[in-house]
Motif scaffolding. Structure first.
Motif, PDB file in Angstrom:
ATOM      1  N   SER A  30       1.184  -1.398  -0.050  1.00  0.00           N
ATOM      2  CA  SER A  30      -0.277  -0.034   0.026  1.00  0.00           C
ATOM      3  C   SER A  30       0.638   1.408  -0.716  1.00  0.00           C
ATOM      4  O   SER A  30       2.133   1.162   0.302  1.00  0.00           O
ATOM      5  CB  SER A  30      -0.710  -0.101   1.323  1.00  0.00           C
ATOM      6  OG  SER A  30      -0.038  -0.128   2.834  1.00  0.00           O
ATOM      7  N   SER A  31       0.591   1.904  -0.378  1.00  0.00           N
ATOM      8  CA  SER A  31       1.241   3.712  -0.248  1.00  0.00           C
ATOM      9  C   SER A  31       0.369   4.591  -0.736  1.00  0.00           C
ATOM     10  O   SER A  31      -0.900   4.666  -1.407  1.00  0.00           O
ATOM     11  CB  SER A  31       2.177   3.388  -1.494  1.00  0.00           C
ATOM     12  OG  SER A  31       3.288   4.654  -1.407  1.00  0.00           O
ATOM     13  N   THR A  38      -2.228  -5.235  -4.485  1.00  0.00           N
ATOM     14  CA  THR A  38      -2.490  -3.721  -3.543  1.00  0.00           C
ATOM     15  C   THR A  38      -3.780  -3.231  -3.025  1.00  0.00           C
ATOM     16  O   THR A  38      -4.225  -3.878  -3.439  1.00  0.00           O
ATOM     17  CB  THR A  38      -2.262  -2.984  -4.912  1.00  0.00           C
ATOM     18  OG1 THR A  38      -0.495  -3.532  -5.863  1.00  0.00           O
ATOM     19  CG2 THR A  38      -1.744  -1.888  -5.520  1.00  0.00           C
ATOM     20  N   LEU A  39      -3.315  -3.156  -2.017  1.00  0.00           N
ATOM     21  CA  LEU A  39      -4.187  -2.375  -1.183  1.00  0.00           C
ATOM     22  C   LEU A  39      -4.948  -1.087  -1.301  1.00  0.00           C
ATOM     23  O   LEU A  39      -5.470  -0.515  -0.456  1.00  0.00           O
ATOM     24  CB  LEU A  39      -4.334  -2.614   0.321  1.00  0.00           C
ATOM     25  CG  LEU A  39      -3.538  -4.674   0.680  1.00  0.00           C
ATOM     26  CD1 LEU A  39      -3.837  -3.827   2.468  1.00  0.00           C
ATOM     27  CD2 LEU A  39      -5.262  -4.667   0.337  1.00  0.00           C
ATOM     28  N   GLY A  40      -3.995  -0.157  -1.884  1.00  0.00           N
ATOM     29  CA  GLY A  40      -4.061   1.624  -2.064  1.00  0.00           C
ATOM     30  C   GLY A  40      -3.248   1.732  -1.368  1.00  0.00           C
ATOM     31  O   GLY A  40      -2.476   1.580  -1.095  1.00  0.00           O
ATOM     32  N   LYS A  41      -4.772   3.437  -1.142  1.00  0.00           N
ATOM     33  CA  LYS A  41      -3.719   3.582   0.398  1.00  0.00           C
ATOM     34  C   LYS A  41      -3.019   3.571   1.383  1.00  0.00           C
ATOM     35  O   LYS A  41      -4.234   2.815   2.079  1.00  0.00           O
ATOM     36  CB  LYS A  41      -4.220   5.438  -0.103  1.00  0.00           C
ATOM     37  CG  LYS A  41      -4.886   5.583  -1.222  1.00  0.00           C
ATOM     38  CD  LYS A  41      -4.390   7.560  -1.047  1.00  0.00           C
ATOM     39  CE  LYS A  41      -3.930   7.957  -2.796  1.00  0.00           C
ATOM     40  NZ  LYS A  41      -4.547   9.354  -2.976  1.00  0.00           N
ATOM     41  N   GLU A  52       1.388   6.191  -5.944  1.00  0.00           N
ATOM     42  CA  GLU A  52       0.615   5.184  -6.197  1.00  0.00           C
ATOM     43  C   GLU A  52       1.896   4.969  -7.637  1.00  0.00           C
ATOM     44  O   GLU A  52       1.513   3.466  -7.766  1.00  0.00           O
ATOM     45  CB  GLU A  52      -0.880   5.593  -7.805  1.00  0.00           C
ATOM     46  CG  GLU A  52      -2.049   5.991  -6.278  1.00  0.00           C
ATOM     47  CD  GLU A  52      -3.363   6.018  -8.100  1.00  0.00           C
ATOM     48  OE1 GLU A  52      -3.161   5.851  -8.898  1.00  0.00           O
ATOM     49  OE2 GLU A  52      -4.471   6.849  -6.809  1.00  0.00           O
ATOM     50  N   GLY A 103      -4.847  -0.162   3.001  1.00  0.00           N
ATOM     51  CA  GLY A 103      -3.756  -0.110   3.790  1.00  0.00           C
ATOM     52  C   GLY A 103      -4.114  -0.424   4.939  1.00  0.00           C
ATOM     53  O   GLY A 103      -3.156  -0.229   5.777  1.00  0.00           O
TER      54      GLY A 103
END
Ligand SMILES: NC(=O)c1ccc[n+]([C@@H]2O[C@H](COP(=O)([O-])OP(=O)(O)OC[C@H]3O[C@@H](n4cnc5c(N)ncnc54)[C@H](OP(=O)(O)O)[C@@H]3O)[C@@H](O)[C@H]2O)c1
Length: 200
Positions: free
Chosen positions: A146-147, A169-172, A150, A177
């Protein structure tokens, strides 16, 4: 791409094993001098090279595997983090939410590494599981990424795949995240979930 793992305890050594298994070179460092880490590094694999903290930080991609509170000390070791990717494998279990300015712990860490691209990952499994072969019955062991940046996730996902994991990927950080963050006495719901996927 060049890689370094900062912190050579349970998680740092576990990750060094994953790099060695795939013959991907990686520098390892802690507060101790390189000579102190070298025998253990060599025992893991010839491509695991102990360096001083300063030399290890020349890598493009740096995995943070130090106790949560030590991230600030690592951040201070470089005048600028511009152009670097930091993979935050730390967990802030036991750290009060107020001490994190109410942020997800990796967003708090990101503030110290000004200019770096920060991705949270490789933090949700216990070290022994992380060290084991990620090719498991049923596919590839999942790591969550996550981050808030992007663009930063794709190269880290590519590294995770090279290491044999299936990146998810979990997104933000404060959205998907949050499922892999620890704060106060609470573990995110996906922490410790050892999952696998058929396809990487
Ligand atoms: N253990 C697990 O199963 C696990 C799983 C997932 C995530 N995590 C997280 O991963 C992080 C590391 O955990 P760990 O269990 O690997 O801890 P650990 O076994 O205590 O190892 C910490 C390492 O960090 C180094 N270190 C400490 N301060 C440093 C600094 N300022 N600069 C450079 N190196 C420093 C220490 O070496 P020196 O004393 O030589 O500097 C040591 O090699 C923690 O944030 C933890 O929450 C742990």
């Amino acid at each position: 791409m060049s890689y370094a793992i900062i912190g050579f305890g349970a998680v740092g050594q576990a990750l060094a094993h994953t790099f060695a298994r795939k013959n991907i070179d990686v520098a390892v460092a802690s507060r101790r001098p390189a000579e102190a880490l070298a025998p253990q590094a060599r025992a893991i694999g010839p491509g695991v090279v102990a360096k001083s903290l300063r030399d290890a930080l020349e890598a493009d991609t740096i995995i943070l595997a130090v106790p949560f509170g030590e991230h600030r000390e690592v951040a201070k070791a470089l005048p600028s983090w511009e152009g670097k990717t930091v993979i935050d494998a730390t967990n802030a279990f036991g750290v009060l939410v107020e001490e994190l300015d109410g942020l997800p712990s990796s967003a708090f860490v990101a503030k110290a590494f000004t200019g770096a691209k920060l991705v949270k990952g490789f933090n949700h499994l216990v070290a022994a599981t992380l060290a084991a072969d990620p090719i498991v019955e049923g596919g590839h062991r999942v790591v969550f990424l996550s981050s808030d940046d992007e663009d930063a996730i794709a190269p880290v996902a590519a590294l995770a795949k090279r290491l044999g994991f299936a990146p998810v990927t979990l997104g933000k950080l404060n959205e998907g995240g949050a499922l892999v963050h620890a704060r106060g006495r609470t573990w995110g719901q996906l922490i410790f979930q050892d999952l696998s996927k058929k396809e990487q």
